[in-house]
Design a protein around this motif. Structure first.
Motif, PDB file in Angstrom:
ATOM      1  N   GLY A 184      19.536 -21.613  -1.964  1.00  0.00           N
ATOM      2  CA  GLY A 184      19.499 -22.971  -1.402  1.00  0.00           C
ATOM      3  C   GLY A 184      20.204 -23.974  -2.292  1.00  0.00           C
ATOM      4  N   HIS A 185      20.017 -23.847  -3.584  1.00  0.00           N
ATOM      5  CA  HIS A 185      20.688 -24.747  -4.535  1.00  0.00           C
ATOM      6  C   HIS A 185      22.200 -24.513  -4.530  1.00  0.00           C
ATOM      7  N   LEU A 186      22.598 -23.241  -4.432  1.00  0.00           N
ATOM      8  CA  LEU A 186      24.032 -22.932  -4.367  1.00  0.00           C
ATOM      9  C   LEU A 186      24.647 -23.516  -3.098  1.00  0.00           C
ATOM     10  N   GLU A 187      23.941 -23.403  -1.977  1.00  0.00           N
ATOM     11  CA  GLU A 187      24.446 -23.955  -0.721  1.00  0.00           C
ATOM     12  C   GLU A 187      24.541 -25.477  -0.791  1.00  0.00           C
ATOM     13  N   ALA A 188      23.523 -26.112  -1.387  1.00  0.00           N
ATOM     14  CA  ALA A 188      23.549 -27.569  -1.523  1.00  0.00           C
ATOM     15  C   ALA A 188      24.724 -28.018  -2.386  1.00  0.00           C
ATOM     16  N   ARG A 189      25.041 -27.249  -3.402  1.00  0.00           N
ATOM     17  CA  ARG A 189      26.121 -27.608  -4.332  1.00  0.00           C
ATOM     18  C   ARG A 189      27.501 -27.278  -3.775  1.00  0.00           C
ATOM     19  N   TYR A 190      27.651 -26.098  -3.152  1.00  0.00           N
ATOM     20  CA  TYR A 190      28.969 -25.608  -2.754  1.00  0.00           C
ATOM     21  C   TYR A 190      29.174 -25.509  -1.247  1.00  0.00           C
ATOM     22  N   GLY A 191      28.148 -25.809  -0.460  1.00  0.00           N
ATOM     23  CA  GLY A 191      28.273 -25.723   0.993  1.00  0.00           C
ATOM     24  C   GLY A 191      28.485 -24.293   1.443  1.00  0.00           C
ATOM     25  N   ASP A 192      29.244 -24.143   2.518  1.00  0.00           N
ATOM     26  CA  ASP A 192      29.482 -22.823   3.096  1.00  0.00           C
ATOM     27  C   ASP A 192      30.411 -21.957   2.261  1.00  0.00           C
ATOM     28  N   ALA A 193      31.032 -22.534   1.249  1.00  0.00           N
ATOM     29  CA  ALA A 193      31.984 -21.772   0.428  1.00  0.00           C
ATOM     30  C   ALA A 193      31.302 -20.613  -0.296  1.00  0.00           C
ATOM     31  N   VAL A 194      30.036 -20.780  -0.639  1.00  0.00           N
ATOM     32  CA  VAL A 194      29.292 -19.742  -1.355  1.00  0.00           C
ATOM     33  C   VAL A 194      28.065 -19.369  -0.521  1.00  0.00           C
ATOM     34  N   ASN A 195      28.099 -18.179   0.081  1.00  0.00           N
ATOM     35  CA  ASN A 195      26.976 -17.714   0.892  1.00  0.00           C
ATOM     36  C   ASN A 195      26.220 -16.658   0.084  1.00  0.00           C
ATOM     37  N   PHE A 196      25.227 -17.100  -0.656  1.00  0.00           N
ATOM     38  CA  PHE A 196      24.477 -16.220  -1.546  1.00  0.00           C
ATOM     39  C   PHE A 196      23.664 -15.189  -0.761  1.00  0.00           C
ATOM     40  N   ALA A 197      23.102 -15.595   0.371  1.00  0.00           N
ATOM     41  CA  ALA A 197      22.316 -14.659   1.183  1.00  0.00           C
ATOM     42  C   ALA A 197      23.192 -13.513   1.672  1.00  0.00           C
ATOM     43  N   GLU A 198      24.387 -13.824   2.111  1.00  0.00           N
ATOM     44  CA  GLU A 198      25.319 -12.788   2.562  1.00  0.00           C
ATOM     45  C   GLU A 198      25.698 -11.867   1.408  1.00  0.00           C
ATOM     46  N   TYR A 199      25.913 -12.446   0.249  1.00  0.00           N
ATOM     47  CA  TYR A 199      26.238 -11.660  -0.939  1.00  0.00           C
ATOM     48  C   TYR A 199      25.111 -10.680  -1.259  1.00  0.00           C
ATOM     49  N   LEU A 200      23.871 -11.186  -1.272  1.00  0.00           N
ATOM     50  CA  LEU A 200      22.729 -10.322  -1.564  1.00  0.00           C
ATOM     51  C   LEU A 200      22.567  -9.232  -0.506  1.00  0.00           C
ATOM     52  N   ALA A 201      22.821  -9.573   0.748  1.00  0.00           N
ATOM     53  CA  ALA A 201      22.688  -8.598   1.838  1.00  0.00           C
ATOM     54  C   ALA A 201      23.658  -7.435   1.671  1.00  0.00           C
ATOM     55  N   GLY A 202      24.774  -7.675   0.995  1.00  0.00           N
ATOM     56  CA  GLY A 202      25.762  -6.626   0.770  1.00  0.00           C
ATOM     57  C   GLY A 202      25.467  -5.750  -0.433  1.00  0.00           C
ATOM     58  N   LEU A 203      24.411  -6.080  -1.173  1.00  0.00           N
ATOM     59  CA  LEU A 203      24.043  -5.304  -2.358  1.00  0.00           C
ATOM     60  C   LEU A 203      22.927  -4.323  -2.036  1.00  0.00           C
ATOM     61  N   GLY A 204      22.884  -3.241  -2.775  1.00  0.00           N
ATOM     62  CA  GLY A 204      21.769  -2.313  -2.685  1.00  0.00           C
ATOM     63  C   GLY A 204      20.601  -2.829  -3.502  1.00  0.00           C
ATOM     64  N   LEU A 205      19.442  -2.246  -3.293  1.00  0.00           N
ATOM     65  CA  LEU A 205      18.234  -2.687  -3.997  1.00  0.00           C
ATOM     66  C   LEU A 205      18.411  -2.645  -5.515  1.00  0.00           C
ATOM     67  N   GLU A 206      18.980  -1.566  -6.026  1.00  0.00           N
ATOM     68  CA  GLU A 206      19.184  -1.451  -7.478  1.00  0.00           C
ATOM     69  C   GLU A 206      20.131  -2.537  -7.989  1.00  0.00           C
ATOM     70  N   GLN A 207      21.146  -2.857  -7.215  1.00  0.00           N
ATOM     71  CA  GLN A 207      22.092  -3.906  -7.613  1.00  0.00           C
ATOM     72  C   GLN A 207      21.417  -5.274  -7.635  1.00  0.00           C
ATOM     73  N   ILE A 208      20.520  -5.509  -6.696  1.00  0.00           N
ATOM     74  CA  ILE A 208      19.795  -6.781  -6.669  1.00  0.00           C
ATOM     75  C   ILE A 208      18.856  -6.866  -7.870  1.00  0.00           C
ATOM     76  N   ILE A 209      18.169  -5.775  -8.156  1.00  0.00           N
ATOM     77  CA  ILE A 209      17.225  -5.766  -9.278  1.00  0.00           C
ATOM     78  C   ILE A 209      17.943  -5.989 -10.604  1.00  0.00           C
ATOM     79  N   THR A 210      19.162  -5.478 -10.723  1.00  0.00           N
ATOM     80  CA  THR A 210      19.896  -5.599 -11.987  1.00  0.00           C
ATOM     81  C   THR A 210      20.936  -6.723 -11.962  1.00  0.00           C
ATOM     82  N   LEU A 211      20.879  -7.606 -10.951  1.00  0.00           N
ATOM     83  CA  LEU A 211      21.842  -8.708 -10.838  1.00  0.00           C
ATOM     84  C   LEU A 211      21.807  -9.582 -12.090  1.00  0.00           C
TER      85      LEU A 211
END
Length: 84
Positions: free
Chosen positions: A38-65
């Motif tokens: 939410g903070h990234l979206e507020a700062r950068y708008g649609d240019a940075v979609n963090f939820a989409e980025y996370l959705a493209g990661l596997g569980l292990e990748q999210i845990i070790t982000l």
């Protein structure tokens, strides 16, 4: 942005590096990542979609982000969108 997510909860700026892991080092839970998104979206708008980025990661990748991987993602999104 990390201060906004964590407040004063054990955040030691001197100890945060590009290798700092959100889950293991900062104890961020999934709800904290949503808040950060939410903070990234507020700062950068649609240019940075963090939820989409996370959705493209596997569980292990999210845990070790790491901070560095997030920084690289944000920089790539801004570069691709032409924003700075």
């Amino acid at each position: 942005m990390l201060h906004a997510v964590l407040g004063d909860y054990g955040l030691d700026e001197a100890g945060i590096t590009m290798d700092t892991r959100f889950h293991e080092d900062l104890d961020l839970e999934s709800i904290d990542l949503v808040t950060l998104g939410g903070h990234l979206e507020a700062r950068y708008g649609d240019a940075v979609n963090f939820a989409e980025y996370l959705a493209g990661l596997g569980l292990e990748q999210i845990i070790t982000l790491t901070i560095g991987r997030l920084v690289e993602h944000v920089a790539a999104c801004l570069r691709d969108s032409g924003e700075h």
